[in-house]
Scaffold this active site. Structure first.
Site, PDB file in Angstrom:
ATOM      1  N   ASP A 175       0.940  -1.144   0.067  1.00 14.81           N
ATOM      2  CA  ASP A 175       0.109  -0.139   0.062  1.00 14.81           C
ATOM      3  C   ASP A 175       0.873   1.353  -0.048  1.00 14.81           C
ATOM      4  OD1 ASP A 175      -2.277  -1.694   0.407  1.00 14.81           O
ATOM      5  OD2 ASP A 175      -1.650  -1.959   2.429  1.00 14.81           O
ATOM      6  N   LYS A 199       1.909   2.461  -5.433  1.00 14.61           N
ATOM      7  CA  LYS A 199       2.579   2.157  -6.606  1.00 14.61           C
ATOM      8  C   LYS A 199       1.780   2.759  -7.880  1.00 14.61           C
ATOM      9  CE  LYS A 199       2.710  -2.279  -4.966  1.00 14.61           C
ATOM     10  NZ  LYS A 199       2.419  -2.006  -3.534  1.00 14.61           N
ATOM     11  N   GLY A 207      -4.585  -4.486  -4.310  1.00 15.83           N
ATOM     12  CA  GLY A 207      -5.711  -3.415  -4.426  1.00 15.83           C
ATOM     13  C   GLY A 207      -5.067  -2.009  -4.589  1.00 15.83           C
ATOM     14  N   HIS A 208      -5.255  -1.452  -5.698  1.00 20.30           N
ATOM     15  CA  HIS A 208      -4.457  -0.169  -6.017  1.00 20.30           C
ATOM     16  C   HIS A 208      -5.582   0.866  -6.519  1.00 20.30           C
ATOM     17  CE1 HIS A 208      -2.339  -2.086  -9.232  1.00 20.30           C
ATOM     18  NE2 HIS A 208      -2.818  -1.340  -9.877  1.00 20.30           N
ATOM     19  N   GLN A 268       1.396  -6.302  -3.412  1.00 20.59           N
ATOM     20  CA  GLN A 268       2.100  -6.376  -2.027  1.00 20.59           C
ATOM     21  C   GLN A 268       3.577  -5.700  -1.986  1.00 20.59           C
ATOM     22  OE1 GLN A 268       1.026  -9.730  -3.430  1.00 20.59           O
ATOM     23  NE2 GLN A 268      -1.153  -8.889  -2.949  1.00 20.59           N
TER      24      GLN A 268
HETATM   25  P1  IMP Z   1      -2.749 -13.312   1.624  1.00 25.06           P
HETATM   26  O1  IMP Z   1      -1.953 -12.385   0.523  1.00 25.06           O
HETATM   27  O2  IMP Z   1      -4.274 -12.719   1.501  1.00 25.06           O
HETATM   28  O3  IMP Z   1      -2.360 -14.439   1.960  1.00 25.06           O
HETATM   29  O4  IMP Z   1      -2.189 -12.314   2.969  1.00 25.06           O
HETATM   30  C1  IMP Z   1      -1.001 -12.635   3.415  1.00 25.06           C
HETATM   31  C2  IMP Z   1      -0.644 -11.292   4.304  1.00 25.06           C
HETATM   32  O5  IMP Z   1      -0.513 -10.290   3.228  1.00 25.06           O
HETATM   33  C3  IMP Z   1      -1.604 -10.516   5.137  1.00 25.06           C
HETATM   34  O6  IMP Z   1      -1.030  -9.745   5.930  1.00 25.06           O
HETATM   35  C4  IMP Z   1      -2.343  -9.522   4.322  1.00 25.06           C
HETATM   36  O7  IMP Z   1      -2.835  -8.680   4.931  1.00 25.06           O
HETATM   37  C5  IMP Z   1      -0.986  -9.115   3.550  1.00 25.06           C
HETATM   38  N1  IMP Z   1      -1.366  -8.468   1.974  1.00 25.06           N
HETATM   39  C6  IMP Z   1      -2.076  -9.214   1.111  1.00 25.06           C
HETATM   40  N2  IMP Z   1      -2.113  -8.280  -0.116  1.00 25.06           N
HETATM   41  C7  IMP Z   1      -1.743  -7.125   0.532  1.00 25.06           C
HETATM   42  C8  IMP Z   1      -1.908  -5.805  -0.199  1.00 25.06           C
HETATM   43  O8  IMP Z   1      -2.151  -5.597  -1.197  1.00 25.06           O
HETATM   44  N3  IMP Z   1      -1.320  -4.607   0.724  1.00 25.06           N
HETATM   45  C9  IMP Z   1      -1.020  -5.087   1.996  1.00 25.06           C
HETATM   46  N4  IMP Z   1      -0.909  -6.039   2.646  1.00 25.06           N
HETATM   47  C10 IMP Z   1      -1.251  -7.340   1.740  1.00 25.06           C
END
Ligand code: IMP
Length: 429
Positions: free
Chosen positions: A13, A16, A40-41, A224
């Site tokens: 977040d 980007k 998500g952006h 991420q």
């Molecule tokens: P998953 O990707 O749903 O398996 O989640 C694993 C970890 O990555 C968790 O702590 C989520 O909150 C974090 N996470 C996944 N996608 C994002 C993102 O786009 N931004 C911030 N954190 C993320």
């Protein structure tokens, strides 16, 4: 021939989308190389329209740009089709989209497993987005995944589903007390997606190789971020893919020798969603202030983001592991009006100072930030466009980030709008 990688340098977040915007029409292909609809952006177009994208590469919003979903991505086809429909309805054409035949699909059993496993973990849960990302990557590595290309062969799709559900249903029913998933219903559902996805399915690695050969500029867009990388992040509190720059090659098929620049996006403070260590987290009014002023709520799940001070130890790690050539510091304006803006320069772990990320998870959990105090600034900086226009203290703050992280800062974001930037150096290519 340049391929540029764009990555998040913290826990996600970082903003980007803003950089994709800045690179604009110079980029002919924007490639997603890992993650799925956990990302998500938000991108704001010049006409003020706001788009929240989850799976679709942001290049879809740039006229003439080709969005590519690479082999390293995990795709929930229902979500992707929903995104295509809603973009099309708002006048954004999606027919240039290319989807790798080798990308893996998120299946109903992945979503089901993500939820039950998180519940089962209790206080040790990861805080996932619940979208089935981890189980989909787990099956990929275990070689029981279902790929986009399987949608093109109904017999194979059913055969693979039967095989994998034979085991998954046992686990869902007998271990987690859930309902079994019906092979026939899922096959039918996914074949209906196949009809609509077929025109987009491509050998993307070949297309990208040809594009680079022609001299096209390709942007590899990470989702991420570095500290959520399954290898280089705060394991196990990470996502299940490799958002770091090396992952860009694996997840797209573009070789490392083609990469000419790595842009790292870093917030002027730090945020994180989900569980896991976060040494500079602020639990008091400061944390609340950063969340409110920075509007730190998740684009995907709407969750409140945890907020804290800038962590230069994390920044140094990100610069090193990604080979960042240019940093983009975002949201500096959120810090305006604070009396002091501390920067974490090192940690103290069990009474000893450490300047780099601790080697073990245990030590990271014990890390306490060592702060360097900086005076804040009161001025509204959203109208600044050159570094000379920034208040002295704001400029010094960014210079210190540059020194401590080991990479030059090329852009400073001073507001959410696409024009609200201070440009110091041209971004690659
Ligand atoms: P998953 O990707 O749903 O398996 O989640 C694993 C970890 O990555 C968790 O702590 C989520 O909150 C974090 N996470 C996944 N996608 C994002 C993102 O786009 N931004 C911030 N954190 C993320």
């Amino acid at each position: 021939m340049p391929a540029i990688v764009l990555i998040g340098a913290q826990w996600g977040d970082e903003g980007k989308g803003k950089v994709t915007d800045l690179l604009g029409e110079r980029v002919e292909y924007v490639v997603r190389y890992q993650g799925g609809n956990n990302a998500g952006h938000t991108v704001i177009l010049p006409d003020g329209r706001r788009f929240a994208l989850h799976l679709m590469p942001s290049g879809v919003l740039t006229p003439g740009c080709t969005p590519v979903i690479g082999n390293g991505v995990v795709i929930d086809p229902k979500v992707l089709l929903g995104e295509i429909d809603s973009l099309t309805e708002r006048g954004i054409p999606c027919e240039r989209l290319m989807i790798s035949a080798d990308a893996h699909l998120i299946m109903p059993h992945h979503r089901a497993m993500d939820r039950v496993v998180e519940r089962y973990l209790g206080s040790a849960r990861i805080g996932t987005t619940g979208r089935g990302i981890g189980p989909a990557y787990g099956d990929k590595v275990a070689r029981v995944g279902i790929r986009v290309q399987d949608l093109l062969d109904p017999g194979i799709l059913r055969q693979k589903l039967e095989l994998v559900l034979r085991e998954k249903n046992q686990v869902l029913v007998k271990v987690y007390n859930r309902k079994a998933i019906d092979v026939g219903a899922v096959t039918e559902e996914y074949l209906s997606y196949a009809q609509r996805l077929r025109p987009y399915i491509t050998d993307t690695r070949l297309e990208l190789a040809r594009a680079l050969e022609r001299g096209a500029t390709v942007l590899l867009e990470g989702a991420q971020a570095t500290l959520l990388d399954v290898d280089h992040g705060t394991y196990p509190f990470v996502t299940s893919s490799n958002p770091t720059a090396g992952g860009a090659c694996v997840g797209s098929g573009i070789p490392p020798t083609r990469i000419t620049g790595v842009i790292g996006v870093i917030k002027a403070y730090t945020t994180r969603v989900g569980s896991g260590p976060f040494p500079t987290e602020q639990f008091d009014a400061i944390g609340e202030h950063l969340r409110k002023v920075g509007m730190e709520y998740g684009t995907t799940t709407g969750r409140e983001r945890r907020c804290g001070w800038f962590d230069a130890v994390v920044a140094r790690h990100a610069v090193r592991v990604n080979g960042i050539t240019d940093l983009v510091v975002t949201k500096l304006d959120v810090l305006s009006g604070l009396e002091k803006v501390p920067i974490c320069v090192a940690y103290e772990v069990d009474g000893e100072r450490v300047d780099e990320l601790p080697m073990t998870q245990t030590a990271f959990h014990h890390a306490r930030p060592v702060y360097e105090e900086h005076d804040g600034w009161w001025e509204d900086i959203t109208k600044c466009r050159t570094v000379q226009e920034l208040p002295d203290n704001a400029r010094r703050y960014v210079e210190r980030i540059e020194e401590l992280s080991g990479s030059r800062v090329s852009v400073i974001g001073v507001g959410p709008g696409r024009e609200e930037n201070v440009l110091l150096h041209p971004l690659p290519p």
